[in-house]
Design a protein around this motif. Structure first.
Motif, PDB file in Angstrom:
ATOM      1  N   GLY A  73      33.528 -16.502   8.971  1.00 55.63           N
ATOM      2  CA  GLY A  73      32.127 -16.104   9.148  1.00 55.63           C
ATOM      3  C   GLY A  73      31.673 -14.874   8.296  1.00 55.63           C
ATOM      4  O   GLY A  73      30.768 -14.842   7.671  1.00 55.63           O
ATOM      5  N   PHE A  74      32.716 -14.020   8.200  1.00 56.39           N
ATOM      6  CA  PHE A  74      32.285 -12.690   7.211  1.00 56.39           C
ATOM      7  C   PHE A  74      32.396 -12.960   6.066  1.00 56.39           C
ATOM      8  O   PHE A  74      31.204 -12.656   5.438  1.00 56.39           O
ATOM      9  N   THR A  75      32.941 -14.071   5.475  1.00 61.89           N
ATOM     10  CA  THR A  75      32.973 -14.395   3.990  1.00 61.89           C
ATOM     11  C   THR A  75      31.644 -15.085   3.632  1.00 61.89           C
ATOM     12  O   THR A  75      31.072 -14.949   2.606  1.00 61.89           O
ATOM     13  N   ALA A  76      30.999 -15.841   4.790  1.00 61.17           N
ATOM     14  CA  ALA A  76      30.163 -16.716   4.710  1.00 61.17           C
ATOM     15  C   ALA A  76      28.711 -15.662   4.417  1.00 61.17           C
ATOM     16  O   ALA A  76      27.809 -16.064   3.789  1.00 61.17           O
ATOM     17  N   HIS A  77      28.800 -14.571   4.965  1.00 62.74           N
ATOM     18  CA  HIS A  77      27.805 -13.634   5.013  1.00 62.74           C
ATOM     19  C   HIS A  77      27.709 -13.220   3.513  1.00 62.74           C
ATOM     20  O   HIS A  77      26.706 -13.193   2.768  1.00 62.74           O
ATOM     21  N   VAL A  78      28.864 -13.011   2.800  1.00 62.53           N
ATOM     22  CA  VAL A  78      29.121 -12.431   1.730  1.00 62.53           C
ATOM     23  C   VAL A  78      28.375 -13.501   0.732  1.00 62.53           C
ATOM     24  O   VAL A  78      27.532 -13.344  -0.329  1.00 62.53           O
ATOM     25  N   ARG A  79      28.783 -14.665   0.976  1.00 64.62           N
ATOM     26  CA  ARG A  79      28.189 -15.974   0.172  1.00 64.62           C
ATOM     27  C   ARG A  79      26.860 -16.008   0.168  1.00 64.62           C
ATOM     28  O   ARG A  79      26.126 -16.501  -0.875  1.00 64.62           O
ATOM     29  N   ARG A  80      26.176 -15.791   1.086  1.00 65.48           N
ATOM     30  CA  ARG A  80      24.580 -15.840   1.271  1.00 65.48           C
ATOM     31  C   ARG A  80      24.181 -14.826   0.777  1.00 65.48           C
ATOM     32  O   ARG A  80      22.929 -14.354   0.941  1.00 65.48           O
ATOM     33  N   GLY A  81      24.676 -13.663   0.367  1.00 71.54           N
ATOM     34  CA  GLY A  81      24.252 -12.420  -0.036  1.00 71.54           C
ATOM     35  C   GLY A  81      23.743 -11.577   0.729  1.00 71.54           C
ATOM     36  O   GLY A  81      23.032 -10.660   0.642  1.00 71.54           O
ATOM     37  N   GLU A  82      24.446 -11.676   1.984  1.00 68.64           N
ATOM     38  CA  GLU A  82      23.995 -10.594   3.190  1.00 68.64           C
ATOM     39  C   GLU A  82      25.171  -9.803   3.352  1.00 68.64           C
ATOM     40  O   GLU A  82      26.319  -9.646   2.762  1.00 68.64           O
ATOM     41  N   PRO A  84      27.736  -8.352   5.462  1.00 67.36           N
ATOM     42  CA  PRO A  84      28.582  -8.940   6.590  1.00 67.36           C
ATOM     43  C   PRO A  84      28.674  -7.849   7.754  1.00 67.36           C
ATOM     44  O   PRO A  84      28.894  -8.032   9.023  1.00 67.36           O
ATOM     45  N   TRP A  85      28.848  -6.525   7.225  1.00 69.69           N
ATOM     46  CA  TRP A  85      28.955  -5.394   8.487  1.00 69.69           C
ATOM     47  C   TRP A  85      27.665  -5.434   9.217  1.00 69.69           C
ATOM     48  O   TRP A  85      27.965  -4.596  10.188  1.00 69.69           O
ATOM     49  N   GLY A  94      35.707  -9.256  13.852  1.00 71.72           N
ATOM     50  CA  GLY A  94      36.479 -10.333  13.638  1.00 71.72           C
ATOM     51  C   GLY A  94      37.325 -10.021  12.179  1.00 71.72           C
ATOM     52  O   GLY A  94      38.551 -10.131  11.897  1.00 71.72           O
ATOM     53  N   GLU A  95      36.548  -9.484  11.260  1.00 63.02           N
ATOM     54  CA  GLU A  95      37.275  -8.957  10.058  1.00 63.02           C
ATOM     55  C   GLU A  95      38.116  -8.006  10.285  1.00 63.02           C
ATOM     56  O   GLU A  95      39.039  -7.814   9.443  1.00 63.02           O
TER      57      GLU A  95
END
Ligand SMILES: [Zn+2]
Length: 110
Positions: A73-82, A84-85, A94-95
């Motif tokens: 989920g954390f890395t998905a945020h990064v991929r969406r340009g968001e 994650p923190w 979770g991270e």
């Protein structure tokens, strides 16, 4: 056929069964502004109506269920340009747990 982030967010809420008013409230826009956005998404996907657009978007893999609360989920945020923190649905926790586990593994391997 590329949907904008905004069109994608609207379509995701349509897929979740939100009304146009609920979508407008969630995305801080007017209910009137929702219709043209949905229509654009329908047109771009080559769909006949909103349910058809949701179906086609799912088939194309562009409406995957958002995952939260772990490393994926954390890395998905990064991929969406968001950021994650900034997630409020458990991704930072979770991270942190994931990273602590990796540190532990490295320590044991050393
Ligand atoms: Zn998250």
């Amino acid at each position: 056929m590329n949907l904008t982030d905004h069109e994608l967010r609207v379509l995701r809420l349509v897929a979740q069964g939100s009304t146009h008013q609920e979508i407008a409230d969630e995305l801080v826009m007017t209910a009137k502004g929702v219709t043209p956005t949905v229509n654009r998404a329908i047109r771009k996907l080559g769909a006949r109506n909103a349910p058809h657009a949701v179906h086609l978007a799912h088939l194309a893999g562009i409406l995957r269920r958002e995952r939260h609360g772990d490393h994926a989920g954390f890395t998905a945020h990064v991929r969406r340009g968001e950021d994650p923190w900034a997630c409020t649905q458990g991704c930072p926790e979770g991270e942190r747990a994931y990273r602590a586990g990796r540190r532990q593994q490295r320590k044991e391997a050393a």
